[in-house]
Design a protein around this motif. Structure first.
Motif, PDB file in Angstrom:
ATOM      1  N   CYS A 223       0.460  -0.920  30.424  1.00  0.00           N
ATOM      2  CA  CYS A 223       0.080  -0.947  29.010  1.00  0.00           C
ATOM      3  C   CYS A 223       1.030  -1.879  28.272  1.00  0.00           C
ATOM      4  N   CYS A 394      -5.272   3.163  27.695  1.00  0.00           N
ATOM      5  CA  CYS A 394      -4.037   3.766  28.186  1.00  0.00           C
ATOM      6  C   CYS A 394      -4.062   5.270  27.923  1.00  0.00           C
ATOM      7  N   LEU A 401      -5.515  -1.284  29.035  1.00  0.00           N
ATOM      8  CA  LEU A 401      -4.591  -1.491  30.141  1.00  0.00           C
ATOM      9  C   LEU A 401      -4.797  -2.862  30.781  1.00  0.00           C
TER      10      LEU A 401
END
Length: 573
Positions: A223, A394, A401
């Protein structure tokens, strides 16, 4: 060292079997030579790099109080059978039959280290303890590739911690975690510690140390907005669960569709759509059947557009195993009546988010649409079952992500009681006189793989560019045309001798080769600093000092050459 005495012969062309850049360069520069598929010899240059990498790891393990041991590579088969790993890891074990019985070549040493130390760690007074080794391992890889990246014989630095309780185990784990960070930091390669799946080693908390690489066979999710990092096998995504649907009986009934030639998700979607029920793969429920070690059946549910991540401890049924269960129609399996047939149902969280799906009809040649969670089928447990992909939210902050292609260079595990609960000897006497199992951790760094990863990161179109921390030599002195000039020969020899006297690891190219060949070879070898002595520069009272990593060349007066080299080395270190 004089290059004329070095076991070294460069290759102008890369061997045909070498795909990876690191593999090509390590072969061309005579660091390694192939003996068999996945089996390599280390020539003098390669062994020096191997020794330096090993020493950095050794120093960092020693710094946190770990003690070095050396365990056998040959293990009696029965110690692997005692933990069940003889079967669990049967695909990689290399068996050896001898006059003394059946053995395996150790791919890892959890069982062996317990056998080695349990008599010496028999009391709570002997704990905590951390031991490690730098040892050759063996795994029967089905497809060795990329040179040292994936081999059948390799060297690993593996550590094992023994503690009296869980908090002690966590403390030992933190120490080795710190040692890993320090070791990789000293080497200078990019890396990140990520959450990981324990796999065949077992245990709960564990981290993989991943180094981004174009040839990596793994990925990790990252992330960019928070500190979430996880291997693709352990990564999770955020799923928004809406309010549970009410009045399920008021929804349209589940409908059956005759789809005789549509056993897969994509084909089924096409077939059902042609029958007048528009459908996407995301609206299809993928149903897979798995079993645990005891043979209990589980049905795993994920949306049809997602790849499944099979939970630890479960394995998917093989094609021929379906014949044992007449209620399973491969290609047409649905979750309806799964519990009635003795299966536990585990679903990804996203199944609860959508609730209404098309799926297999539990009848050869049939699918259904409008199957509703809570009405037509039930789920016993929700887990994160899908493999995360680029752009998934995330789990911590919800931001998209990123997936990073990478190579695993180390792994740390909090084993807990995973092994000590299976082995009676893995125990100690507590202060109350009772016997208690060790809380264990295990830690591995692929040393030989690490060499390949370093070579991938530190190289260019001319060859290798080793960091000083692991380079086989720190400096190479290159006299150009020494056979035609006594001045060049004498100056190069003088610089070489002075550097040696200062303790600098120095190589001199005393071979009678053309300047072009000599310079190409030293660039290929990747020594951090090159001191080039030639007639033209000597006429100006200078020599050239080249920084291999970026090609920068400095002309420096003879009297200052050695001091400049030592100063540069200090900065590089």
């Amino acid at each position: 060292m004089q290059m004329s005495q070095l076991v070294f012969k460069s290759l102008r062309e890369s061997p045909s079997e070498a795909e990876a850049k690191s593999h090509q360069l390590l072969l061309r520069a005579a660091y390694i030579r192939r003996l068999a598929s996945g089996v390599y010899s280390y020539l003098p240059l390669g062994l020096k790099v191997l020794s330096k990498v090993s020493q950095i790891i050794r120093e960092e393990f020693d710094r946190v109080g770990a003690q070095e041991v050396l365990l056998p590579a040959l293990h009696p088969l029965e110690i692997w059978e005692s933990t069940g790993r003889a079967e669990k890891m049967s695909d990689v074990l290399i068996h050896v039959e001898t006059k003394g019985g059946s053995f395996v070549l150790g791919p890892t040493h959890e069982e062996a280290v317990i056998e080695a130390v349990h008599q010496d760690l028999s009391s709570y007074r002997d704990l905590p303890a951390i031991v490690y080794q730098i040892q050759t391992k063996f795994r029967d890889e089905p497809r060795s590739r990329y040179g040292l990246m994936r081999t059948r014989e390799f060297i690993m630095a593996d550590g094992y911690s023994f503690d009296a309780d869980q908090e002690g185990m966590r403390s030992s784990y933190r120490k080795i975690y710190e040692a890993y960070n320090n070791a990789f930091g000293r080497i200078g390669i990019p890396f990140e510690a990520v959450e990981a799946d324990s796999g065949a080693i077992g245990g709960d908390v564990n981290h993989e140390f991943m180094s981004p690489a174009d040839i990596g066979e793994d990925h990790y999710a990252k992330c960019p907005q928070c500190d979430y990092r996880a291997n693709i096998e352990a990564a999770r995504r955020r799923v928004a669960i809406p309010a549970i649907l009410k009045n399920l009986d008021e929804l349209p009934e589940m409908s059956f569709h005759y789809t005789p030639d549509a056993p897969g998700v994509d084909i089924a979607v096409e077939a059902i759509t042609k029958l007048g029920v528009p459908l996407t793969a995301a609206e299809m429920l993928k149903c897979l059947v798995a079993k645990d070690a005891a043979g209990n059946l589980f049905m795993l549910l994920v949306p049809g557009d997602r790849e499944i991540r099979v939970p630890s401890g479960l394995t998917l049924l093989l094609d021929d195993e379906f014949e044992q269960f007449p209620f399973l129609y491969k290609g047409f399996i649905g979750p309806m009546s799964a519990q009635t047939n003795g299966m536990s149902v585990i679903a990804d969280y996203s199944v609860a988010a959508k609730m209404i799906f098309a799926t297999g009809g539990n009848k050869a040649g049939y699918h259904v649409s409008g199957a509703v969670l809570g009405r037509d089928f039930d789920v016993d447990e929700f887990q994160s079952l899908v493999v995360v992909r680029e752009g998934d939210p995330c789990p911590n902050c919800g931001e998209p992500l990123e997936l990073v292609r990478s190579v695993e260079i180390g792994h740390t595990f909090q084993l807990g009681l995973a092994y000590s609960s299976l082995l009676p000897q893995a125990s100690f006497t507590g202060s109350d006189g009772e016997q208690y199992p060790y809380f264990m951790g295990c830690y591995g760094i692929g040393v030989t793989r690490l060499i390949a990863v370093i070579a991938e990161h530190f190289s260019d179109e001319k060859g290798l560019c080793w960091p000083v921390s692991v380079a086989p030599y720190e400096v190479v002195v290159v006299p150009l045309g020494a056979s035609r000039s006594a001045e060049v020969q004498d100056t190069a020899q003088s610089i070489y001798n002075e550097l040696l006297g200062l303790g600098v690891e120095t190589l001199i190219d005393d071979r009678k080769l053309s300047p072009g060949v000599s310079l190409a070879d030293v660039d290929l070898m990747g020594i951090p600093l090159e001191v080039i002595v030639g007639s033209k520069s000597l006429a100006e009272g200078c020599v050239e000092v080249k920084l291999r990593s970026d090609g920068t060349v400095l002309k420096v007066g003879l009297v200052d050459a050695v001091s400049l080299v030592t100063e540069r080395l200090r900065k590089l270190k």
